[in-house]
Design a protein around this motif. Sequence first.
Motif, short mmCIF file in Angstrom:
data_model
loop_
_atom_site.label_atom_id
_atom_site.label_comp_id
_atom_site.label_asym_id
_atom_site.label_seq_id
_atom_site.Cartn_x
_atom_site.Cartn_y
_atom_site.Cartn_z
N GLU A 1 4.72 16.24 -3.95
CA GLU A 1 5.03 17.93 -4.84
C GLU A 1 4.13 16.99 -5.41
N HIS A 2 3.97 15.99 -6.59
CA HIS A 2 3.54 15.57 -8.23
C HIS A 2 2.82 14.66 -7.60
N HIS A 3 2.68 13.64 -6.61
CA HIS A 3 1.02 13.02 -6.02
C HIS A 3 0.82 12.98 -4.75
N THR A 4 -0.08 13.36 -4.45
CA THR A 4 -0.20 12.93 -3.43
C THR A 4 -0.33 11.94 -2.54
N PRO A 5 0.28 11.46 -1.61
CA PRO A 5 -0.16 10.13 -0.73
C PRO A 5 -1.57 9.48 -0.36
N HIS A 6 -2.01 8.65 -0.36
CA HIS A 6 -3.60 8.44 -0.22
C HIS A 6 -3.60 6.91 0.16
N CYS B 1 0.88 -1.40 -0.12
CA CYS B 1 0.15 -0.27 0.18
C CYS B 1 1.13 1.48 0.12
N ILE B 2 2.18 1.37 0.79
CA ILE B 2 2.79 2.54 1.35
C ILE B 2 3.81 2.23 -0.92
N ILE B 3 3.64 1.77 -1.12
CA ILE B 3 4.80 1.63 -1.94
C ILE B 3 3.82 1.99 -3.60
N HIS B 4 2.77 1.54 -3.49
CA HIS B 4 1.79 1.82 -4.37
C HIS B 4 1.50 3.04 -4.48
N ALA B 5 1.41 4.16 -2.80
CA ALA B 5 1.01 5.56 -2.49
C ALA B 5 2.44 6.61 -3.46
N VAL B 6 3.68 6.33 -2.50
CA VAL B 6 4.21 6.73 -2.87
C VAL B 6 5.15 6.67 -3.79
N HIS B 7 5.74 5.08 -4.92
CA HIS B 7 6.12 4.51 -5.84
C HIS B 7 7.27 5.34 -5.93
N ILE C 1 8.55 5.27 7.94
CA ILE C 1 8.26 5.54 7.21
C ILE C 1 6.26 6.11 7.56
N PHE C 2 6.73 6.47 8.34
CA PHE C 2 5.10 7.07 9.51
C PHE C 2 5.76 8.86 9.58
N TRP C 3 6.57 8.76 10.39
CA TRP C 3 6.87 9.82 11.03
C TRP C 3 8.19 10.26 10.78
N GLY C 4 8.38 11.00 11.28
CA GLY C 4 9.92 11.67 10.59
C GLY C 4 9.70 12.91 9.80
N THR C 5 10.21 13.43 8.48
CA THR C 5 10.00 14.50 7.62
C THR C 5 9.54 13.65 6.75
N GLU C 6 8.46 14.55 6.06
CA GLU C 6 7.97 14.05 4.99
C GLU C 6 8.68 14.70 3.55
N ASN C 7 8.43 14.12 2.84
CA ASN C 7 9.57 14.45 1.22
C ASN C 7 8.93 15.04 0.69
N ARG D 1 1.13 8.58 8.21
CA ARG D 1 0.17 8.59 9.09
C ARG D 1 -0.91 9.27 8.65
N LYS D 2 -0.62 10.51 8.19
CA LYS D 2 -1.82 11.62 8.10
C LYS D 2 -2.93 11.29 7.30
N TYR D 3 -2.22 10.29 6.04
CA TYR D 3 -2.89 10.14 4.41
C TYR D 3 -3.45 8.65 4.82
N MET D 4 -2.46 7.66 4.90
CA MET D 4 -3.04 6.61 5.34
C MET D 4 -2.89 6.09 6.33
N PRO D 5 -4.60 6.48 7.21
CA PRO D 5 -4.39 6.42 8.42
C PRO D 5 -4.57 4.44 8.58
N ILE D 6 -5.82 3.91 7.58
CA ILE D 6 -5.65 2.56 7.95
C ILE D 6 -4.09 1.69 8.23
N THR D 7 -3.50 1.44 6.61
CA THR D 7 -1.96 1.28 6.92
C THR D 7 -1.78 1.51 7.74
N HIS D 8 -1.58 3.08 8.44
CA HIS D 8 -0.85 3.26 9.72
C HIS D 8 -1.19 2.51 10.68
N ILE D 9 -3.01 2.14 11.26
CA ILE D 9 -2.93 1.44 12.41
C ILE D 9 -1.97 -0.17 12.52
N THR D 10 -2.63 -0.77 10.62
CA THR D 10 -2.18 -2.22 10.49
C THR D 10 -0.98 -2.06 10.77
#
Length: 664
Positions: A480-485, A387-393, A469-475, A404-413
């Motif tokens: 900018e060209h593809h917002t994670p979802h 799911c993460i790779i699908h979101a950020v390529h 993956i879910f914390w730290g500094t967002e890239n 974590r703010k873009y992918m709440p279900i993936t984050h919790i699981t």
Amino acid sequence: MDYSYTFLILLLPALSFLVLGLYGMKLSHKVAGLIGTTSLGLVTVLSYMTAFSYFFAPRLADGTFATIVPYNFTWLPLGNLHFDMGILLDPISVMMLIVISTVSLMVHIYSFGYMHGEKGFQRYYAFLSLFTMSMLGLVVATNIFQMYLFWELVGVSSYLLIGFYYPLKPAIAASKKAFIVTRFADLFFLIGILIFGYYTESFSFSFAGTIEMGAGTTPFIAGNTAKAVIAGTFILPTALVLMFIGGAGKSAMFPLHIWLPDAMEGPTPVSALIHAATMVVAGVFQIARMFPLWIEYAQPQLSIVVWVGVFTAFYAAAVACAQSDIKRVLAFSTISQIAFMMVALGVSLPGHEAMLDNHAQLGFMASMFHLFTHAMFKACLFLGAGCIIHAVHSNEMAMMGGLRKYMPITHITFLISCLAIAGIPFFSGFSSKDEIISACFAYSPVVGWIMTGIAAMTAFYMFRLYYGIFWGTENKVAHEHHTPHEAPLTMTIPLIILCVITVGVGVYTTIAGFAGWGGSFGSFVTASGQEYNIHFDVQIALTSTVIAILSICLATYIYKGESQPVADRLYKMFPRLHRAAYKRFYQDEIWQYVTHRIIFRCISKPVAWFDRHIVDGTFNFLAWGANEAGESIRPWQSGDVRQYAVWFLTGTVALTLILLACAL
């Protein structure tokens, strides 16, 4: 109970493979996916029916589970030996039916979303069906030969799925590497089977208890072992160790682990299937299936299994601490966790039962228990990574952060699965890993403390991955060209189901284990077939929990913040150590050197020279000599009658002179 329907568990995925393989390109993506998923759905229903009826059926008189063979027929008779095919149901095979069918069904559903629009979608589902059928056939095998047959089918399936993206050179290289390394190990497995079959005059497994076949019951033990005893006590131990090498290759034990990290070149759902429920657990299952023979004939050799597992677990955990590709972190995590299962099997010695009160063969039970729990949360982790790779390529943690703010279900699981593998109470990994550590302490305090330390490393690198993956500094540049979802429901629903299993099993077994009121799971049994009730050693449980929490706190301190000054300082202090761990301690380079500089140059080239110049030269010389002899006598068959008359007269005169000389 009538188990005649169980042949459908193998037949349905086989038919799905044939239909999709032969006619898949004529079908739409949706229809092909539905065929594969529906067949696995039916297999899952049948597997759960089998498990429910088996584990709730009346026990034998001694309280053990019956070993049931609904089907068994001779395929190839070879004198005293014969190759049989059939279906065998016992506690560990029924448990594996649940594991394989559940995870495979989740992967089939998940792939609807992940593989949407991919070229070769129909081919992908055909290979998934073949892979699942191969592993199901392996775990219900009635004999070693049938296990080996499906064992090789698993290898072929992995080759096809790892190399699914065949236009990409890394995928092709990874698939060939996986196939070659595992085939090299499988050679030892085959040699062990041949030795075993020759000296025992049977390919059957050895079981405690009886088999229900038809209306009656018959004893089911290995063949004539007297021949092996007469030949020497080293025969069966040698065969079992050779078979273990085959299992070590399939389960990626050091130094035969090198194929598994590169296998990440395949689609991520395939990684979940290989790592969680099929290929890598085949080696563990092989040792578990042959365990009565190990206990009977090769107890000293189990120390090989223990120390190979211990070293592999530590090595893989150390490498995982330095990887930046999230799938490779999970790959080395799998290697380490499979090694935990191997160690647990190795420490299952009857001589240590007295130290465990009535916890007979604790390690065997713990290994099978951890196989079950690991399958669920590791499948969840891999599918979450998809799911993460699908979101950020991207697979790199540097391209992530703040998801974590873009992918709440993936984050919790993902978080719940990390807590499970870290060994935190009320999650399934705690229950199974604690039992392994208890068995290790009963075997040897040294092994117990080493495995406790490796468990702490597991908690550390998994939360390093989680925070990266879910914390730290967002890239921001990467996003900018593809917002994670968040991923679509076809991808998140399997995550939720696997997460619920992880939490449900963990809560039940944790409460039951500490309360001491049972917590039994019919599938988690000792090698003797007795059901085992989980009962924690409170001191070991508390120690391992505290160490795991401290490791998580250390990972939080180093990696949670937007900046990571501690990690940067550690890298500057130990750059060579970090690079060595990142490069997997140069195992690929060592194998390249050994194969190319030693095997190819010092062995293969001389053998090739001998083949070309001596073997081929000998036969070429014989062919040349025959040709020259033919050419030399060719004029004798000229067709000229006058020449024939001359030769006839000359021969007659010569023969007359010889006869006269002999008469005188």
